[in-house]
Scaffold this motif. Sequence first.
Motif, PDB file in Angstrom:
ATOM      1  N   SER A   8       0.844  -1.197   0.000  1.00 57.82           N
ATOM      2  CA  SER A   8       0.000   0.000   0.000  1.00 57.82           C
ATOM      3  C   SER A   8       0.873   1.239   0.000  1.00 57.82           C
ATOM      4  CB  SER A   8      -0.903   0.004   1.232  1.00 57.82           C
ATOM      5  OG  SER A   8      -1.547   1.242   1.368  1.00 57.82           O
ATOM      6  N   ASP A   9       0.706   2.066  -1.011  1.00 62.48           N
ATOM      7  CA  ASP A   9       1.458   3.312  -1.074  1.00 62.48           C
ATOM      8  C   ASP A   9       0.879   4.369  -0.132  1.00 62.48           C
ATOM      9  OD1 ASP A   9       3.133   2.258  -3.031  1.00 62.48           O
ATOM     10  OD2 ASP A   9       1.776   2.877  -4.640  1.00 62.48           O
ATOM     11  N   GLU A  10      -0.351   4.152   0.310  1.00 61.48           N
ATOM     12  CA  GLU A  10      -1.034   5.143   1.140  1.00 61.48           C
ATOM     13  C   GLU A  10      -0.839   4.911   2.635  1.00 61.48           C
ATOM     14  OE1 GLU A  10      -5.065   4.981  -0.190  1.00 61.48           O
ATOM     15  OE2 GLU A  10      -4.507   5.409  -2.244  1.00 61.48           O
ATOM     16  N   GLY A  11      -0.196   3.818   3.023  1.00 60.58           N
ATOM     17  CA  GLY A  11       0.025   3.543   4.431  1.00 60.58           C
ATOM     18  C   GLY A  11      -1.118   2.842   5.129  1.00 60.58           C
ATOM     19  N   SER A  12      -2.193   2.541   4.425  1.00 60.72           N
ATOM     20  CA  SER A  12      -3.319   1.836   5.023  1.00 60.72           C
ATOM     21  C   SER A  12      -3.200   0.341   4.774  1.00 60.72           C
ATOM     22  CB  SER A  12      -4.638   2.326   4.438  1.00 60.72           C
ATOM     23  OG  SER A  12      -4.903   3.634   4.845  1.00 60.72           O
ATOM     24  N   THR A  13      -3.841  -0.423   5.635  1.00 63.59           N
ATOM     25  CA  THR A  13      -3.973  -1.863   5.451  1.00 63.59           C
ATOM     26  C   THR A  13      -5.392  -2.112   4.965  1.00 63.59           C
ATOM     27  OG1 THR A  13      -2.431  -2.313   7.247  1.00 63.59           O
ATOM     28  CG2 THR A  13      -3.908  -4.105   6.602  1.00 63.59           C
ATOM     29  N   ILE A  14      -5.532  -2.891   3.896  1.00 62.56           N
ATOM     30  CA  ILE A  14      -6.856  -3.248   3.386  1.00 62.56           C
ATOM     31  C   ILE A  14      -6.959  -4.760   3.371  1.00 62.56           C
ATOM     32  CG2 ILE A  14      -8.478  -3.121   1.463  1.00 62.56           C
ATOM     33  CD1 ILE A  14      -7.078  -0.502   0.640  1.00 62.56           C
ATOM     34  N   LEU A  15      -7.952  -5.279   4.052  1.00 66.22           N
ATOM     35  CA  LEU A  15      -8.219  -6.717   4.071  1.00 66.22           C
ATOM     36  C   LEU A  15      -9.300  -6.987   3.035  1.00 66.22           C
ATOM     37  CD1 LEU A  15      -8.253  -7.220   7.942  1.00 66.22           C
ATOM     38  CD2 LEU A  15      -6.320  -7.452   6.365  1.00 66.22           C
ATOM     39  N   GLY A  16      -8.894  -7.443   1.856  1.00 63.88           N
ATOM     40  CA  GLY A  16      -9.809  -7.678   0.751  1.00 63.88           C
ATOM     41  C   GLY A  16     -10.461  -9.042   0.803  1.00 63.88           C
ATOM     42  N   ASP A  17     -11.270  -9.340  -0.226  1.00 62.13           N
ATOM     43  CA  ASP A  17     -12.096 -10.541  -0.185  1.00 62.13           C
ATOM     44  C   ASP A  17     -11.317 -11.855  -0.179  1.00 62.13           C
ATOM     45  OD1 ASP A  17     -11.472 -11.022  -2.867  1.00 62.13           O
ATOM     46  OD2 ASP A  17     -13.532 -10.963  -3.559  1.00 62.13           O
ATOM     47  N   LEU A  18     -10.071 -11.845  -0.602  1.00 60.95           N
ATOM     48  CA  LEU A  18      -9.305 -13.097  -0.569  1.00 60.95           C
ATOM     49  C   LEU A  18      -9.097 -13.615   0.850  1.00 60.95           C
ATOM     50  CD1 LEU A  18      -6.682 -12.535  -3.398  1.00 60.95           C
ATOM     51  CD2 LEU A  18      -8.648 -14.082  -3.411  1.00 60.95           C
ATOM     52  N   VAL A  19      -9.024 -12.740   1.844  1.00 60.65           N
ATOM     53  CA  VAL A  19      -8.901 -13.200   3.232  1.00 60.65           C
ATOM     54  C   VAL A  19     -10.254 -13.273   3.931  1.00 60.65           C
ATOM     55  CG1 VAL A  19      -6.515 -12.447   3.514  1.00 60.65           C
ATOM     56  CG2 VAL A  19      -8.377 -10.903   4.145  1.00 60.65           C
ATOM     57  N   LEU A  20     -11.307 -12.803   3.269  1.00 56.39           N
ATOM     58  CA  LEU A  20     -12.649 -12.862   3.853  1.00 56.39           C
ATOM     59  C   LEU A  20     -13.414 -14.105   3.401  1.00 56.39           C
ATOM     60  CD1 LEU A  20     -13.696  -9.109   3.374  1.00 56.39           C
ATOM     61  CD2 LEU A  20     -12.567 -10.171   5.349  1.00 56.39           C
ATOM     62  N   LYS A  21     -12.882 -14.821   2.417  1.00 60.88           N
ATOM     63  CA  LYS A  21     -13.591 -15.992   1.879  1.00 60.88           C
ATOM     64  C   LYS A  21     -13.632 -17.128   2.901  1.00 60.88           C
ATOM     65  CE  LYS A  21     -13.091 -15.040  -2.941  1.00 60.88           C
ATOM     66  NZ  LYS A  21     -12.857 -15.530  -4.252  1.00 60.88           N
ATOM     67  N   ASP A  22     -14.730 -17.886   2.802  1.00 59.71           N
ATOM     68  CA  ASP A  22     -14.974 -19.021   3.697  1.00 59.71           C
ATOM     69  C   ASP A  22     -15.006 -18.588   5.159  1.00 59.71           C
ATOM     70  OD1 ASP A  22     -15.221 -20.949   1.609  1.00 59.71           O
ATOM     71  OD2 ASP A  22     -13.049 -20.870   1.375  1.00 59.71           O
ATOM     72  N   LYS A  23     -15.514 -17.376   5.364  1.00 58.50           N
ATOM     73  CA  LYS A  23     -15.723 -16.837   6.703  1.00 58.50           C
ATOM     74  C   LYS A  23     -17.046 -16.088   6.723  1.00 58.50           C
ATOM     75  CE  LYS A  23     -10.836 -16.107   7.722  1.00 58.50           C
ATOM     76  NZ  LYS A  23     -10.495 -17.205   6.849  1.00 58.50           N
ATOM     77  N   ILE A  24     -17.732 -16.195   7.832  1.00 58.47           N
ATOM     78  CA  ILE A  24     -18.890 -15.337   8.061  1.00 58.47           C
ATOM     79  C   ILE A  24     -18.336 -14.006   8.548  1.00 58.47           C
ATOM     80  CG2 ILE A  24     -20.914 -14.927   9.511  1.00 58.47           C
ATOM     81  CD1 ILE A  24     -21.149 -18.026   9.727  1.00 58.47           C
ATOM     82  N   ILE A  25     -18.760 -12.917   7.923  1.00 62.12           N
ATOM     83  CA  ILE A  25     -18.364 -11.575   8.347  1.00 62.12           C
ATOM     84  C   ILE A  25     -19.649 -10.829   8.704  1.00 62.12           C
ATOM     85  CG2 ILE A  25     -17.154  -9.444   7.753  1.00 62.12           C
ATOM     86  CD1 ILE A  25     -15.305 -11.899   7.653  1.00 62.12           C
ATOM     87  N   VAL A  26     -19.713 -10.310   9.922  1.00 63.33           N
ATOM     88  CA  VAL A  26     -20.882  -9.573  10.412  1.00 63.33           C
ATOM     89  C   VAL A  26     -20.480  -8.123  10.647  1.00 63.33           C
ATOM     90  CG1 VAL A  26     -22.569  -9.340  12.280  1.00 63.33           C
ATOM     91  CG2 VAL A  26     -21.880 -11.622  11.500  1.00 63.33           C
ATOM     92  N   TYR A  27     -21.195  -7.207  10.007  1.00 65.66           N
ATOM     93  CA  TYR A  27     -20.990  -5.772  10.196  1.00 65.66           C
ATOM     94  C   TYR A  27     -22.130  -5.274  11.076  1.00 65.66           C
ATOM     95  CZ  TYR A  27     -18.079  -6.516   6.051  1.00 65.66           C
ATOM     96  OH  TYR A  27     -17.155  -6.988   5.158  1.00 65.66           O
ATOM     97  N   ASP A  28     -21.917  -5.230  12.372  1.00 67.32           N
ATOM     98  CA  ASP A  28     -22.946  -4.837  13.332  1.00 67.32           C
ATOM     99  C   ASP A  28     -22.795  -3.345  13.623  1.00 67.32           C
ATOM    100  OD1 ASP A  28     -24.667  -4.442  15.453  1.00 67.32           O
ATOM    101  OD2 ASP A  28     -24.083  -6.280  16.509  1.00 67.32           O
ATOM    102  N   LEU A  29     -23.470  -2.541  12.823  1.00 68.88           N
ATOM    103  CA  LEU A  29     -23.353  -1.095  12.949  1.00 68.88           C
ATOM    104  C   LEU A  29     -24.065  -0.577  14.190  1.00 68.88           C
ATOM    105  CD1 LEU A  29     -23.843  -0.179   9.184  1.00 68.88           C
ATOM    106  CD2 LEU A  29     -21.754  -0.816  10.412  1.00 68.88           C
ATOM    107  N   ALA A  30     -25.087  -1.289  14.646  1.00 63.37           N
ATOM    108  CA  ALA A  30     -25.811  -0.876  15.847  1.00 63.37           C
ATOM    109  C   ALA A  30     -24.909  -0.953  17.076  1.00 63.37           C
ATOM    110  CB  ALA A  30     -27.050  -1.747  16.045  1.00 63.37           C
TER     111      ALA A  30
END
Length: 193
Positions: free
Chosen positions: A125-147
């Motif tokens: 990353s040239d911007e200094g951020s870490t991005i966890l893309g879909d290749l590491v999210l596969k075969d996992k349940i991901i829950v975005y609990d905004l509440a």
Amino acid sequence: MEFSDSVDSRVSLITQLSARGVSPKVFSHCLKGESGGILVLGEILNPSMVYTPLVPAKAHYNVNLQSITVNGKKFPIDPAAFSTSDDRGTIVDSGTTLVYLPTEAYDPFVSAEGDAMWCVIIGKSDEGSTILGDLVLKDKIIVYDLARQRIGWADHDCSSPVNVSVSSGKDEAVCPCICYILELMLFFYLFWS
């Protein structure tokens, strides 16, 4: 159903639906390894679910990453490489394919692993951020609990059924996922018709 002009276009779809009482302020996905998967307006329930807080006041789904471990091996990366600030942080993004690491994390990771396979799925990353893309999210349940301002994950065979809660409160109603997928399909049919 039509959204009025008073709705802020910068507000996510799930926030708009929740404000109208159509869905809870939580959504989940489970991406299959090959292709396809499950998208749910609600929380996929799994007893192995692990949650971490979302970083508040960020435009993306940011978390505080502290280390990288693969197959039980923790990599020698200074946790400061993942620090959160105005222009840095760790973003969970199913819309990005690869994993991107800042130079301070990428170089030690690649040096320690020494495997050319990682160069295919991990970029610098040239911007200094870490991005966890879909290749590491596969075969996992991901829950975005905004509440509750948290994100959860658990390993799962995403071709298998899941149980879903459509409330984001203490009284959770659980039923098989298929009924919510059908409701979602009906909603989108009515919305875009």
